[in-house]
Write a protein that holds these residues in place. Structure first.
Motif, PDB file in Angstrom:
ATOM      1  N   SER A 162      14.142  -1.154  -5.482  1.00  0.00           N
ATOM      2  CA  SER A 162      14.811   0.050  -4.966  1.00  0.00           C
ATOM      3  C   SER A 162      15.822   0.578  -5.964  1.00  0.00           C
ATOM      4  O   SER A 162      16.028   1.800  -6.068  1.00  0.00           O
ATOM      5  CB  SER A 162      15.478  -0.255  -3.623  1.00  0.00           C
ATOM      6  N   LEU A 163      16.453  -0.325  -6.731  1.00  0.00           N
ATOM      7  CA  LEU A 163      17.363   0.123  -7.784  1.00  0.00           C
ATOM      8  C   LEU A 163      16.612   0.714  -8.964  1.00  0.00           C
ATOM      9  O   LEU A 163      17.096   1.621  -9.648  1.00  0.00           O
ATOM     10  CB  LEU A 163      18.232  -1.050  -8.240  1.00  0.00           C
ATOM     11  N   ASP A 164      15.384   0.201  -9.193  1.00  0.00           N
ATOM     12  CA  ASP A 164      14.582   0.711 -10.307  1.00  0.00           C
ATOM     13  C   ASP A 164      14.159   2.156 -10.103  1.00  0.00           C
ATOM     14  O   ASP A 164      13.696   2.807 -11.060  1.00  0.00           O
ATOM     15  CB  ASP A 164      13.345  -0.161 -10.492  1.00  0.00           C
ATOM     16  N   LEU A 165      14.293   2.664  -8.867  1.00  0.00           N
ATOM     17  CA  LEU A 165      13.931   4.068  -8.626  1.00  0.00           C
ATOM     18  C   LEU A 165      14.762   5.010  -9.493  1.00  0.00           C
ATOM     19  O   LEU A 165      14.333   6.127  -9.794  1.00  0.00           O
ATOM     20  CB  LEU A 165      14.131   4.423  -7.146  1.00  0.00           C
ATOM     21  N   ALA A 166      15.944   4.570  -9.872  1.00  0.00           N
ATOM     22  CA  ALA A 166      16.797   5.415 -10.711  1.00  0.00           C
ATOM     23  C   ALA A 166      16.114   5.741 -12.024  1.00  0.00           C
ATOM     24  O   ALA A 166      16.227   6.863 -12.553  1.00  0.00           O
ATOM     25  CB  ALA A 166      18.137   4.727 -10.943  1.00  0.00           C
ATOM     26  N   GLN A 167      15.402   4.771 -12.581  1.00  0.00           N
ATOM     27  CA  GLN A 167      14.680   5.021 -13.833  1.00  0.00           C
ATOM     28  C   GLN A 167      13.551   6.020 -13.617  1.00  0.00           C
ATOM     29  O   GLN A 167      13.308   6.885 -14.464  1.00  0.00           O
ATOM     30  CB  GLN A 167      14.135   3.698 -14.370  1.00  0.00           C
ATOM     31  N   LEU A 168      12.847   5.883 -12.465  1.00  0.00           N
ATOM     32  CA  LEU A 168      11.750   6.819 -12.171  1.00  0.00           C
ATOM     33  C   LEU A 168      12.283   8.238 -12.004  1.00  0.00           C
ATOM     34  O   LEU A 168      11.711   9.199 -12.517  1.00  0.00           O
ATOM     35  CB  LEU A 168      11.016   6.366 -10.907  1.00  0.00           C
ATOM     36  N   VAL A 169      13.412   8.352 -11.315  1.00  0.00           N
ATOM     37  CA  VAL A 169      13.996   9.672 -11.089  1.00  0.00           C
ATOM     38  C   VAL A 169      14.491  10.278 -12.399  1.00  0.00           C
ATOM     39  O   VAL A 169      14.388  11.490 -12.619  1.00  0.00           O
ATOM     40  CB  VAL A 169      15.140   9.561 -10.055  1.00  0.00           C
ATOM     41  N   ALA A 170      15.001   9.438 -13.268  1.00  0.00           N
ATOM     42  CA  ALA A 170      15.573   9.947 -14.526  1.00  0.00           C
ATOM     43  C   ALA A 170      14.524  10.211 -15.591  1.00  0.00           C
ATOM     44  O   ALA A 170      14.849  10.762 -16.647  1.00  0.00           O
ATOM     45  CB  ALA A 170      16.607   8.951 -15.043  1.00  0.00           C
ATOM     46  N   ILE A 189      11.356   2.290   2.171  1.00  0.00           N
ATOM     47  CA  ILE A 189      10.339   1.238   2.208  1.00  0.00           C
ATOM     48  C   ILE A 189      10.829   0.002   1.462  1.00  0.00           C
ATOM     49  O   ILE A 189      10.738  -1.134   1.960  1.00  0.00           O
ATOM     50  CB  ILE A 189       9.020   1.756   1.609  1.00  0.00           C
ATOM     51  N   LEU A 190      11.368   0.230   0.280  1.00  0.00           N
ATOM     52  CA  LEU A 190      11.808  -0.891  -0.548  1.00  0.00           C
ATOM     53  C   LEU A 190      13.043  -1.585   0.041  1.00  0.00           C
ATOM     54  O   LEU A 190      13.129  -2.825   0.101  1.00  0.00           O
ATOM     55  CB  LEU A 190      12.110  -0.403  -1.970  1.00  0.00           C
ATOM     56  N   PHE A 191      13.988  -0.794   0.458  1.00  0.00           N
ATOM     57  CA  PHE A 191      15.249  -1.376   0.925  1.00  0.00           C
ATOM     58  C   PHE A 191      15.083  -2.082   2.265  1.00  0.00           C
ATOM     59  O   PHE A 191      15.627  -3.174   2.485  1.00  0.00           O
ATOM     60  CB  PHE A 191      16.313  -0.269   1.015  1.00  0.00           C
ATOM     61  N   ASP A 192      14.342  -1.473   3.187  1.00  0.00           N
ATOM     62  CA  ASP A 192      14.219  -2.030   4.533  1.00  0.00           C
ATOM     63  C   ASP A 192      13.312  -3.257   4.595  1.00  0.00           C
ATOM     64  O   ASP A 192      13.289  -3.957   5.612  1.00  0.00           O
ATOM     65  CB  ASP A 192      13.693  -0.962   5.501  1.00  0.00           C
ATOM     66  N   THR A 193      12.575  -3.514   3.533  1.00  0.00           N
ATOM     67  CA  THR A 193      11.716  -4.717   3.510  1.00  0.00           C
ATOM     68  C   THR A 193      12.285  -5.801   2.599  1.00  0.00           C
ATOM     69  O   THR A 193      11.554  -6.699   2.152  1.00  0.00           O
ATOM     70  CB  THR A 193      10.293  -4.326   3.044  1.00  0.00           C
ATOM     71  N   PRO A 252      11.793  -9.995  -0.972  1.00  0.00           N
ATOM     72  CA  PRO A 252      13.113  -9.953  -1.617  1.00  0.00           C
ATOM     73  C   PRO A 252      13.142  -9.136  -2.891  1.00  0.00           C
ATOM     74  O   PRO A 252      14.156  -8.468  -3.175  1.00  0.00           O
ATOM     75  CB  PRO A 252      13.395 -11.437  -1.903  1.00  0.00           C
ATOM     76  N   GLN A 253      12.066  -9.133  -3.693  1.00  0.00           N
ATOM     77  CA  GLN A 253      12.097  -8.393  -4.948  1.00  0.00           C
ATOM     78  C   GLN A 253      12.157  -6.876  -4.728  1.00  0.00           C
ATOM     79  O   GLN A 253      12.447  -6.132  -5.666  1.00  0.00           O
ATOM     80  CB  GLN A 253      10.895  -8.760  -5.826  1.00  0.00           C
ATOM     81  N   ARG A 289       0.846  -1.218   0.000  1.00  0.00           N
ATOM     82  CA  ARG A 289       0.000   0.000   0.000  1.00  0.00           C
ATOM     83  C   ARG A 289       0.869   1.251   0.000  1.00  0.00           C
ATOM     84  O   ARG A 289       0.574   2.228  -0.707  1.00  0.00           O
ATOM     85  CB  ARG A 289      -0.928  -0.017   1.203  1.00  0.00           C
ATOM     86  N   ALA A 290       1.938   1.236   0.789  1.00  0.00           N
ATOM     87  CA  ALA A 290       2.814   2.408   0.841  1.00  0.00           C
ATOM     88  C   ALA A 290       3.468   2.660  -0.512  1.00  0.00           C
ATOM     89  O   ALA A 290       3.552   3.813  -0.979  1.00  0.00           O
ATOM     90  CB  ALA A 290       3.865   2.214   1.927  1.00  0.00           C
ATOM     91  N   ILE A 291       3.936   1.608  -1.155  1.00  0.00           N
ATOM     92  CA  ILE A 291       4.560   1.768  -2.472  1.00  0.00           C
ATOM     93  C   ILE A 291       3.560   2.340  -3.466  1.00  0.00           C
ATOM     94  O   ILE A 291       3.876   3.239  -4.251  1.00  0.00           O
ATOM     95  CB  ILE A 291       5.113   0.414  -2.965  1.00  0.00           C
ATOM     96  N   HIS A 292       2.366   1.789  -3.422  1.00  0.00           N
ATOM     97  CA  HIS A 292       1.329   2.271  -4.328  1.00  0.00           C
ATOM     98  C   HIS A 292       1.049   3.761  -4.111  1.00  0.00           C
ATOM     99  O   HIS A 292       0.977   4.540  -5.077  1.00  0.00           O
ATOM    100  CB  HIS A 292       0.049   1.456  -4.121  1.00  0.00           C
ATOM    101  N   MET A 293       0.914   4.173  -2.872  1.00  0.00           N
ATOM    102  CA  MET A 293       0.595   5.573  -2.576  1.00  0.00           C
ATOM    103  C   MET A 293       1.747   6.483  -2.982  1.00  0.00           C
ATOM    104  O   MET A 293       1.522   7.555  -3.560  1.00  0.00           O
ATOM    105  CB  MET A 293       0.281   5.728  -1.082  1.00  0.00           C
ATOM    106  N   PHE A 294       2.983   6.084  -2.699  1.00  0.00           N
ATOM    107  CA  PHE A 294       4.110   6.945  -3.007  1.00  0.00           C
ATOM    108  C   PHE A 294       4.337   7.063  -4.520  1.00  0.00           C
ATOM    109  O   PHE A 294       4.658   8.156  -5.011  1.00  0.00           O
ATOM    110  CB  PHE A 294       5.369   6.416  -2.318  1.00  0.00           C
TER     111      PHE A 294
END
Length: 862
Positions: free
Chosen positions: A791-799, A776-780, A785-786, A717-722
């Protein structure tokens, strides 16, 4: 004891309701003044009925205050009942007694056309034609009826009983001792009324003492307008000749010469309707009788109160002033003289059928005090009197008010009272009259008399200020008497000080609406005043002058923030104000978020009523459940590429572009607060992860599995909202909020401030959201596990160029002078290193990694 403040307000409200329902004004308002007088009189009676000692000065003063107030209301009612009867075609300033008092119209009436007029009918016609005389007569009656009580002498039968006995004793002692003869020689030898003046001798001590008390009682009766009681006392005391001497003041009248009339006697009310006698009555030679009374008053050999008695009956002033002690006694003496002089002149000028006997010279002595025709001169003379006590009485607040009412200078009095009030020059005694002066002004204004509006507004404002402490429910009643342009501001100024729960505040607003006030305008202004009170604090926070720190949503808010949250409640109380509330809510949420106060912003949004968001605002928005793609149990997750706000672009047909924009902004701000509140819940859940102590065994495994199910659901839910409600929607950009800046020729200061706020919010919260999403992604990663890969895919979102998140990370801010892009790259290195570590552990033959990313990299705010 009565709650006099509430009782007065109830009288005012009842009159307002009567007038609004189409009722009359003069009669009802006159009875309103009578109610004020009765309330004050009741207060006086309750205090006076209590037993208190002579030394209890507070009780005595309090009783005296309420007596004076009751008398003042009585005076106000009497005189303005007369003044409202002035014909409409006459100039009110010329028809009242304070104006043009020396005019011939007031002092010498026209001669009557009918030669059959009697003295009585002549006086009645004079009263009807001369408003000044009518008011003087009413003032005299007021002074008589409100005079303090006195103890009359007891009735004693047997005229000069002790003197007659002494006369008989003289006869018995004839030829006796010289001493006895000397004693009886000082006493009159004849027991007739004129014996003392004729023989220049005395009455017996007991008779002299009783006669002194009797004469004083007779004067006190006349001073109180009770001549009938005086004549009755004379008859009961076996002095009928004296009763006859008092009765000579009756006006001559003949029923055969008088037309049917229901005219009140001497300016009285309906209870004093004259009843014609069956036969001729009164004294046709009244002027001659008055000259005889004056002669008695001038005789120094007569007892003081006998002289004062006949002076009062004849209209002389000197002898009455000799026995006058109080301010009221002196005013009565002067007014009585003025009335008698005007009546005498009116009878003299009338053409009558019967001519009275010619006056004879009775040794008339010129009065030491000149005749007075202007009552203002009376009050001026008392204010400068040689007696210090009388000067002090003349300056008493109630006497000053009564003087203004009598002289018809109440307008000037109100202006001066308001000036002294504004300059804080009122004494404590004068300040006590505020309630009386305010209600007097309202009363006279309701009668149609012009009042100085600015001065009345000052007095009303001060009186309203007194009510705001413990009589808040009465404030609206008096605010409604202010000019329409001032009502909204005055009531809003009051409401902004009320910090009670919302039902209490809304009740006060409803009370104002019942009084005819504009509830919506007041609610808007109240909200504005409260927010303006904290504008300076908000400006310093938004300008970066204060240290920035991001609060957690569950953290308590400050009292100042609570006041501002409650300010919005004023404008959410009415559906007609919801659009205005939408704009103000968005502005205040921006202000809170710019200060890092996500807790205050969350509480503000949670305080909005359930029906705040109007259906017209959201028309055309698709059901969120129809966009769900991942099968989450809440049914509100959507595809990462979808825009849940896209359908709003065409959903506001009929709505202004500004409202459409604020609807989008409201939803974006709400999404942020919801996401951060959920993040706080997620973080608490994460901290509850069971720890393996080596002794729990299977129980640990069960607890861990239960926790894993909870954290997985919360994480999804947190990932979805963020992602879908913040990062992937170009949060708070002008394009997303449908703000077409390029089409505007002129950008207002308000819009410019809003655009600046939106830009700064993006600079603060887009990077912070990215960092929290990574957390959220890293600490869980252990539970899901996925999420490490995500968390690495965030780079694509930021870019992503279309979202431009990297530009927000690169921007400098007061909290991060070098931007946060470098910190984000550190998070990416941390995720990459953790990924390599996992891969290394899975390959047994690979050498271990030498070092991890720098421990100085932080994902939160510094």
């Amino acid at each position: 004891m009565l709650d006099i403040t509430t009782e007065f307000a109830a009288v005012v409200d009842s009159q307002d309701e009567y007038t609004h329902n189409g009722g009359g004004s003069h009669k009802s308002n006159t009875s309103q003044a009578r109610l004020f007088s009765q309330l004050a009189k009741q207060q006086h009676e309750e205090i006076a009925s209590d037993a208190f000692t002579v030394d209890d000065s507070y009780k005595k003063n309090e009783a005296g205050y309420w007596k004076s107030e009751s008398n003042t209301w009585d005076l106000l009612e009497r005189l303005y009942a007369l003044r409202t009867q002035v014909p409409a075609d006459e100039d009110s300033e010329d028809s009242v007694m304070c104006e043009d008092n020396d005019s011939d119209e007031h002092s010498v009436p026209e001669k009557h056309s009918s030669i059959t007029a009697t003295a009585f009918s002549s006086v009645q016609e004079l009263m009807a034609a001369n408003s000044q005389l009518s008011e003087h007569v009413e003032v005299r009656r007021w002074l008589e009826e409100n005079a303090p009580p006195f103890q009359p002498v007891e009735t004693r039968k047997g005229y000069l009983f002790y003197t007659r006995r002494n006369i008989k004793e003289r006869e018995r002692l004839a030829g006796g001792s010289e001493k006895a003869a000397a004693i009886v020689g000082r006493i009159v030898t004849e027991a007739d009324p004129d014996s003392t003046s004729r023989q220049r001798k005395e009455l017996a001590f007991e008779d002299a003492e009783y006669e002194c008390g009797l004469l004083r009682t007779l004067f006190e009766y006349v001073r109180r307008g009770r001549a009938d009681n005086a004549m009755d006392l004379c008859i009961e005391s076996d002095e009928p000749w004296r009763a006859a001497s008092l009765k000579g003041g009756l006006f001559w009248r003949d029923p055969k010469l008088e037309a049917d009339s229901e005219m009140p006697v001497d300016g009285g009310d309906a209870t004093d309707i004259d009843v014609r006698p069956p036969h001729p009555a009164g004294n046709i030679n009244r002027t001659l009788w008055k000259q005889a009374c004056a002669a008695l008053a001038q005789d120094d050999n007569n007892e003081l109160y006998e002289r004062a008695l006949y002076a009062a009956l004849s209209g002389r002033l000197d002898e009455v002033l000799l026995v006058s002690g109080s301010w009221e006694d002196h005013v009565w003496a002067y007014v009585n003289t003025m009335v008698e002089a005007q009546i005498d002149q009116g009878i003299k000028d009338a053409s009558v059928l019967y001519t009275p006997a010619q006056n004879t010279s009775l040794g008339h002595v010129q009065s030491k005090h000149p005749s007075v025709r202007d009552i203002k001169q009376v009050f001026d003379s008392l204010a400068t009197h040689e007696s210090a006590s009388l000067r002090s009485e003349a300056g008493e607040p109630f006497h000053a008010l009564q003087m203004a009412i009598i002289t018809n200078t109440f307008q000037d009095y109100v202006i001066e009272f308001a000036r002294k009030l504004s300059a804080q020059e009122l004494s404590d005694n004068e300040s006590e009259l505020l309630r009386v002066v305010v209600h007097s002004a309202l009363y006279l204004r309701s009668l149609g008399f012009s009042m100085p509006s600015d001065a009345v507004d000052v007095l009303l404002g001060e009186y309203i200020g007194h009510l705001t402490t413990d009589r808040r429910e009465l404030v609206a009643s008096y605010v409604s008497h202010l000019p329409a342009r001032k009502q909204t501001e005055a009531y809003a100024q009051f409401l902004q000080t009320v910090s009670d729960a919302i039902p209490v505040r809304m009740n006060l607003l409803r009370i104002g609406e019942k009084q005819g006030l504009d509830g919506d305008a007041i609610a808007k202004r109240t909200c504005e005043l409260v927010l303006l009170k904290y504008a300076s604090t908000a400006s310093s926070t938004m300008s970066g002058e204060t240290e920035f720190a991001l609060a957690e949503p569950a953290e308590p808010i400050t009292d100042e923030e609570l006041d501002q949250v409650r300010a919005i409640e004023w404008i959410t109380s009415s559906p007609q104000l919801h659009e205005h509330a939408l704009v103000e809510t968005s502005r205040l949420v921006r202000q809170f978020l710019l200060a890092g106060r996500t807790n205050a912003a969350t509480q503000l949004l949670n305080s909005l009523p359930d029906d705040f968001v109007q259906q017209d605002w959201l028309k055309g928005v698709r059901d969120p459940a129809s966009r769900a793609t991942d099968g989450s149990e809440n049914g509100d997750a959507v595809s990462v590429s979808s825009d849940p706000f896209a359908d709003l672009s065409g959903s506001h047909r009929g709505q202004s572009a500004e409202i459409v924009s604020h609807v989008h902004e409201y939803i974006h701000l709400l999404s942020l607060c919801d996401a951060y509140a959920h993040y706080s819940t997620w973080a608490e859940t994460l901290c509850k992860q069971p720890v393996d102590t080596g002794r729990l065994g299977s129980r640990l495994q069960t607890q861990w599995l239960e926790w894993k199910d909870t954290i997985v659901a919360s994480t999804e839910r947190a990932i979805h909202m963020f992602r879908t409600q913040l990062l992937e929607v170009d949060w708070l950009s002008t394009q997303t909020l449908r703000i077409d800046v390029d089409s505007l020729e002129i950008i207002s200061d308000e819009l410019a401030q809003r655009l600046n706020d939106l830009a700064r919010l993006r600079e603060i919260y887009i990077p912070e959201t990215v960092f929290r999403l990574h957390s959220i992604l890293f600490d869980t990663r252990d539970a899901v596990p996925q999420n490490l890969k995500h968390s690495l895919d965030l780079a694509q979102l930021v870019a992503d160029e279309s979202l431009g998140i990297y530009r927000q990370l690169a921007k400098a801010s007061p909290a991060h002078p070098r931007g946060r892009l470098a910190a984000f790259m550190g998070l990416m290195r941390r995720s990459a290193f953790e990924t390599l570590c996992i891969q290394q552990e899975m390959q047994a033959d690979k050498p271990p990694l030498l070092a991890g990313p720098s421990s100085s990299i932080s994902g939160g705010l510094v």
